[in-house]
Design an enzyme around this catalytic site. Structure first.
Site, short mmCIF file in Angstrom:
data_model
loop_
_atom_site.label_atom_id
_atom_site.label_comp_id
_atom_site.label_asym_id
_atom_site.label_seq_id
_atom_site.Cartn_x
_atom_site.Cartn_y
_atom_site.Cartn_z
CB SER A 21 16.07 -52.96 25.63
OG SER A 21 15.35 -51.81 25.49
CB SER A 22 14.93 -58.96 25.30
OG SER A 22 13.54 -58.80 25.13
CB SER A 23 13.07 -56.07 20.93
OG SER A 23 12.09 -56.19 21.87
CE1 TYR A 75 6.52 -47.47 23.78
CE2 TYR A 75 5.89 -47.19 21.48
CZ TYR A 75 6.78 -46.98 22.51
OH TYR A 75 7.93 -46.26 22.28
N GLY A 82 11.12 -55.76 30.02
CA GLY A 82 11.22 -54.30 30.01
C GLY A 82 12.65 -53.82 29.97
CG ASP A 126 11.72 -43.04 22.99
OD1 ASP A 126 10.48 -43.00 23.17
OD2 ASP A 126 12.34 -44.10 22.74
N GLY A 129 10.51 -59.62 27.31
CA GLY A 129 9.33 -59.01 27.92
C GLY A 129 9.57 -58.48 29.32
CG ASP A 166 14.45 -49.40 24.06
OD1 ASP A 166 14.55 -48.57 24.97
OD2 ASP A 166 13.41 -50.04 23.83
CD GLU A 209 10.77 -45.54 30.77
OE1 GLU A 209 11.27 -45.68 29.64
OE2 GLU A 209 11.33 -45.88 31.82
C1 GLA Z 1 9.99 -48.90 24.95
C2 GLA Z 1 10.38 -48.32 23.60
C3 GLA Z 1 11.23 -47.06 23.77
C4 GLA Z 1 10.56 -46.07 24.72
C5 GLA Z 1 10.11 -46.77 26.00
C6 GLA Z 1 9.31 -45.85 26.89
O1 GLA Z 1 11.13 -49.37 25.62
O2 GLA Z 1 11.12 -49.26 22.86
O3 GLA Z 1 11.46 -46.47 22.50
O4 GLA Z 1 9.49 -45.41 24.08
O5 GLA Z 1 9.33 -47.92 25.73
O6 GLA Z 1 10.12 -44.84 27.39
#
Ligand code: GLA
Length: 389
Positions: free
Chosen positions: A135-137, A233, A133, A45, A131, A181, A42
């Site tokens: 990766s809906s986006s 972030y 966590g 990336d 939201g 993601d 985490e």
């Molecule tokens: C979000 C970002 C990813 C990554 C994670 C943390 O999901 O979209 O690129 O940085 O946070 O690991």
């Protein structure tokens, strides 16, 4: 997560219905992109490091068809209100706000890279909470990206498409995220976790057959919501870049010896860098265990990752810390927050027959804190984004 529940219309069918209602014709096809769980790795990336995510069953479906004008028109079953319509030629960063910025940004990124994306209508539906966590986006970007390239007969490697979807999120939407993601969503495989070297972009499928061992990943949606456009972030990312600069390396990935971090005078930068350096090492140790057939032995690495995100990177939140601690006391082999943090979900690796005890214990703890009840689901590595009709 089984998306086929009795009495519930699957999102792909809801998307098709919505398309016909809003646009008055049948869609030319339906595309689906999953969400992802990050098993471990985490905030590594964007430091050129290693990540180990997998695609899940829940995701986003898009019904789409070409238009004979130069407009992009999008409508979503999750968002009240009608259709957002924008001329393709007017797309520029900041020109579209809210959820519609993701599909609009993908059209902008594809066109900017020279791909001839024409007018398109899109109807979106999802069984993945925004939201949470998971990766809906990225799922929204990748489902629309696949629809756009298929309908315009464009072919390109999935890693390139992942890069363009990320560009949309970074430069059009304005969220400074990494490449994990989109790569997980577009390149994941059933029963495998995806080892991604974020510097070289090399991907390796690592067997992760939880079911064969009677294990599962429990997703605990803590119902605290996050926003990657918020400052937290970006601040973490800037701190990592500053630490790398002070240490004289291109990225924190290049620090193999955690002792080197002591050269950083600022204790906050030291903690941020320590998380990244130790997390990269935990990813590689997890991969070694998985390759050695010791899947059940990775639990302590997951839990150590959580402690590092909580104490050194400081992106965890109270509900996540409680969920992790309680899940482990109730028998989970390991648990951690997953995703960017500041809200979202926790994952716990556990024997299938422990799941209800874990859920019961976590629910009781949340009730004792007067927090909204969390949502539970189980997940396993699932196929990546694809056309479903
Ligand atoms: C979000 C970002 C990813 C990554 C994670 C943390 O999901 O979209 O690129 O940085 O946070 O690991």
């Amino acid at each position: 997560m089984d998306t086929r529940q009795p009495g519930v219309t699957p999102p792909q069918e809801r998307a098709a219905l919505r398309f016909s209602e809003q646009f008055g014709t049948d869609p030319g096809g339906i595309w689906r992109a999953p969400g992802r769980v990050n098993l471990i790795g985490e905030h590594t990336d964007y430091n050129d490091g290693f990540v180990l995510p997998f695609a899940i069953g829940a995701g986003v479906s898009v019904a789409a068809a070409c238009r004979n004008d130069d407009l992009i028109a999008v409508t979503s079953g999750q968002v009240p209100g009608g259709t957002v319509t924008v001329p393709l030629a007017d797309l520029k960063p900041g020109s579209v706000r809210g959820w519609a910025a993701y599909p609009a940004g993908v059209a902008w990124a594809l066109r900017g890279a020279g791909y001839p994306v024409g007018g398109i209508s899109l109807a979106i539906d999802a069984d993945l909470a925004v939201g949470s966590g998971l990766s809906s986006s990225a799922a929204l970007e990748c489902a629309t990206a696949l629809a756009m390239i298929d309908l315009n007969a464009i072919t390109m490697p999935r890693t390139e498409l992942a890069g363009l979807a990320r560009l949309a999120e970074n430069d059009f939407v304005g969220a400074p995220t990494g490449i994990m993601d989109q790569t997980a969503v577009l390149c994941g495989e059933a029963n495998h976790v995806l080892l991604l070297d974020c510097r070289t972009r090399a991907t390796t499928q690592i067997p992760f057959d939880l079911g064969a061992l009677g294990l599962t990943i429990v997703i605990i949606d803590t119902r605290a919501r996050h926003e990657l456009i918020d400052g937290g972030y970006a601040t973490r990312r800037a701190a990592c870049e500053e630490a790398a600069r002070l240490l004289g390396v291109p990225a924190l990935r290049d620090i193999a010896d955690p002792g080197a971090i002591d050269r950083l005078a600022d204790p906050v930068l030291r903690r941020r860098a320590r998380h990244v350096v130790t997390e990269n090492d935990r990813v590689l140790r997890t991969v070694e265990l998985l390759r050695g057939g010791q899947l059940a032995a990775i639990g302590p690495l997951l839990t150590a990752s959580h402690a590092s995100l909580r104490d050194d990177f400081e992106v965890s939140w109270p509900q996540a810390n409680t969920a992790v601690g309680t899940a482990i006391s109730a028998g989970a082999l390991g648990a951690r927050m997953t995703g960017g943090g500041f809200g979202g979900s926790v994952i716990a690796m556990a024997a299938v027959d422990q799941v209800s005890a874990i859920a019961g214990a976590v629910k009781r703890e949340f009730a004792a804190h007067s927090w909204p009840q969390p949502a539970f689901s189980t997940a396993w590595p699932s196929p990546s984004a694809r056309r479903t009709r």
